[in-house]
Scaffold this active site. Sequence first.
Site, PDB file in Angstrom:
ATOM      1  N   ASP A 198       0.841  -1.184   0.000  1.00 19.62           N
ATOM      2  CA  ASP A 198       0.000   0.000   0.000  1.00 19.62           C
ATOM      3  C   ASP A 198       0.888   1.250   0.000  1.00 19.62           C
ATOM      4  O   ASP A 198       1.862   1.322   0.752  1.00 19.62           O
ATOM      5  CB  ASP A 198      -0.888  -0.028   1.251  1.00 19.62           C
ATOM      6  N   GLU A 238       1.502   0.119  -4.943  1.00 20.04           N
ATOM      7  CA  GLU A 238       0.977   1.376  -5.472  1.00 20.04           C
ATOM      8  C   GLU A 238       2.133   2.378  -5.584  1.00 20.04           C
ATOM      9  O   GLU A 238       2.704   2.762  -4.559  1.00 20.04           O
ATOM     10  CB  GLU A 238      -0.073   1.954  -4.530  1.00 20.04           C
TER      11      GLU A 238
END
Length: 671
Positions: A336, A367
């Site tokens: 994340d 990400e």
Amino acid sequence: MKTPAEWKTLFESSAFARQTNYSGPLGPEYNPSGTRLRLWAPTAQKVSVNLYRRGDGGACMGTLPLEQHGQGVWSVYLPGDQHGHYYTFTVEVDGTAYETGDPYARTAGVNGLRSMILDAPRIDPPDWNHDHRVIVPASRRTVWEVSVRDFSQDPACGVRNAWRGKFMAFTQKGTTLSSAGTFPTCLDYLKRLGVGYVQLMPIFDFGSVDESRPLTRQYNWGYDPTNYNVPEGSYSTDPTKGEVRVRECKEMIAALHAAGIGVIMDVVYNHMYRSENPLNSTVPYYFFRQNPDGSFSNGSGCGNEFASERPMARKYLIDSVLYWAQEYHIDGFRFDLMGLYDVDTMNELRAALDALPGGRSILMYGEPWQGGGSQLHRYEANKANLAMLSERIGIFCDNTRDVIKGGCFDAREPGYVEGKPGSFWDIGGAVAAWCRSDKLPAHSPSQIVSYVSAHDNFTLWDKLMLVRYARPEYTAADSAALAQNRLAAGIYLTCMGMPFMQAGEEFARTKKGQGNTYRSSPSLNRLDWKRAAQFHGLVDYYRGLLGLRAQFPRLSASDAASPAAIKFFSLEQPLVGWTLPAAPGDGAAWRALCVFYNPTEEEKRVHLPDGQWKLLSDGVSSALWKGPSRVCGGEVTLLPYSATIFGQVFSARYNKKSGPPLCAASHPIMS
């Protein structure tokens, strides 16, 4: 007493690093004869351990001091069998005492407040020693993202009541819709769909759900870490017992592995739920990036961000990932807000995973962006620095997402499948995994995660409906939106790179137009298994495309020559067409693929390249490749809103009963 700015100066000094960097083990080291606890707390003046019989409630059995050793490490030896005993630390820093759980703990009591000493082999599932990571060929590396909670919260899922929304739901075989014995759900559904991996939204201990309360009236995705090395208690059948969450998490993983499905863990090392947490209570400010005045930097948008560039923070992150890979046999890690980590940390982690037995098979991607302004003023693990990352660290490609379905932050902005003018130019970039585009730095095609929906933002179905209608009826079986959904899938599942999908995308999952449901109702977030049965035709379309992709390995190749081998056609705008030959000896079912995308509401006619081509998918049925050969050449018709796929046959010899190698006039795509 030091100010936060003074702590920052100290932590970033070379002298502090020399005096406190430690490479040995931390946390509980269990033996039947006794357990050694080790804690890294270099700024503490005093550390003691508080012992408890239970994970919550009850009086403290006693408190023992820890001894200070070199490099900032404190330790204590607890004689006797300590399995199942709970503890906390009291850490005194600058005259302030903090009672905290062990940041290196392996399991914990309810809500993770008290750590637990664990003899893992004692409570492992049967045959856990025979469980192992699944070897998934690159051509089958497709990822299906789901929350443990969402997977089986629907009463119609067929899972026994006590297991709904829990780890154990993944272990139940033979579940069907409303237990009627017809439409498969949960694990059996996944096996039939044909995905290579399940990506589990956070399964470590998070703080946004109260484990002591029933789940029916509370919900959260779990991007709120409390204990990084402890499974989430609300997903277990008994969060009060630290051994239960560990055993049941492993049972879930073993069941997915037995089904031939790898398990990817969504990890959120970029921040913690609150500033009052085991890391910050042990060494205040050290593990979190600081502004010049010493306050917490907030690049995560959640109040703090992990300081991966600090040596012992980097060690903590790498040790934690290695622990999950080794102890839980995790097949991959999704990071994340990976842009909040520095490039060096991510590359060191990749090397550490590679050094494990079979570790090169472990996937690693994230990400490549941040959640806000950060004080990480060095090379971030983001898109701009993609060329600096290991070629086996992948990134979610929002370029692909946005060109196909439109910008994710504007509900009404169209993309290619909704007819956005000029968007066809970038579809070619997506097909070649942006290896032939100047929009990304140099990279391997396998680093690109191709997708159109994930847990964040609108579901694909809701986005399509919001673009088409001012006031959408989300539950309707809208034929045009269904065709656009198939087209979107047909594009990203034929792009180079690794495909990724949000659970339920394949059955038009809707959240009624809500774009951020991280703490919405369980009923809005859960997978609707009745809808899966209702839209079984769309499910079969995804299933067919996944199988087709697996038959043509070059779409998942990692070499630079493969995207360069794609040949694009000059077609009437906004049509896109291309061919890609199979790589020699890769076992492909066809000599080449020929793919056309038609994002218009009209039929279009195009010419196939020279040769004989088998129709594999017409944009409605994606399983034509499984049936008798329909071999054709010359001019063909593309259906509205369709991805049409042909495979070049290896031989001109055909069974006499099948007739000559002509287009089958009876098929709707053919003239």
